[in-house]
Design a protein around this motif. Sequence first.
Motif, PDB file in Angstrom:
ATOM      1  N   GLU A   1      85.173  57.195  54.111  1.00 31.90           N
ATOM      2  CA  GLU A   1      84.716  56.830  52.766  1.00 31.90           C
ATOM      3  C   GLU A   1      85.046  55.369  52.466  1.00 31.90           C
ATOM      4  O   GLU A   1      84.246  54.651  51.859  1.00 31.90           O
ATOM      5  N   ALA A   2      86.216  54.914  52.912  1.00 32.17           N
ATOM      6  CA  ALA A   2      86.598  53.524  52.700  1.00 32.17           C
ATOM      7  C   ALA A   2      85.647  52.592  53.448  1.00 32.17           C
ATOM      8  O   ALA A   2      85.239  51.556  52.922  1.00 32.17           O
TER       9      ALA A   2
ATOM     10  N   LEU B   1      83.503  55.058  41.757  1.00 35.21           N
ATOM     11  CA  LEU B   1      84.524  55.487  42.700  1.00 35.21           C
ATOM     12  C   LEU B   1      85.450  56.524  42.080  1.00 35.21           C
ATOM     13  O   LEU B   1      86.002  56.327  41.007  1.00 35.21           O
TER      14      LEU B   1
ATOM     15  N   THR C   1      82.403  52.509  51.552  1.00 38.21           N
ATOM     16  CA  THR C   1      82.585  51.771  50.305  1.00 38.21           C
ATOM     17  C   THR C   1      82.510  50.272  50.553  1.00 38.21           C
ATOM     18  O   THR C   1      81.856  49.537  49.810  1.00 38.21           O
TER      19      THR C   1
ATOM     20  N   ASP D   1      88.707  47.990  55.628  1.00 40.34           N
ATOM     21  CA  ASP D   1      88.466  49.408  55.345  1.00 40.34           C
ATOM     22  C   ASP D   1      89.773  50.198  55.317  1.00 40.34           C
ATOM     23  O   ASP D   1      89.950  51.092  54.502  1.00 40.34           O
TER      24      ASP D   1
ATOM     25  N   ALA E   1      89.809  55.042  48.222  1.00 42.32           N
ATOM     26  CA  ALA E   1      88.956  56.003  48.926  1.00 42.32           C
ATOM     27  C   ALA E   1      89.836  57.148  49.418  1.00 42.32           C
ATOM     28  O   ALA E   1      91.021  56.954  49.707  1.00 42.32           O
TER      29      ALA E   1
END
Length: 124
Positions: free
Chosen positions: A35-36, A75, A39, A21, A30
Amino acid sequence: AKRQPGITGENLMRILESRLDNVVFRLGFARTRKEARQTVSHGHITVNGKRVDIPSYRVRPGDVVAVADKAKEMLALVSNERMHVPPWLEVDIEKLQGNVLSLPNRDQIDLDINEQLIVELYSK
């Protein structure tokens, strides 16, 4: 981190930086670490061509981290002008993939953290 050779605090920082991440965030895929993490959890990231949905997955030197084909249009990418990619990573923004060149050294980690205090806290 304690079992690895070297300074425990630096090992801890290296482990945290090599999480998938964090690598997704550092590559600019991200805008935030949250958010990462999301994702990765939703399966939008591949490592060496295989889908990985574990945010704590540790990348190794030579790994290729890419956005899955189905997620490329979803994305919203951070522009390269604002995002500083660390020297231990390499990104190809057109292909939406990055390479892990090596694990980071402590001087390549730009966080203002005294990791020795963390080690001392958890050693009690």
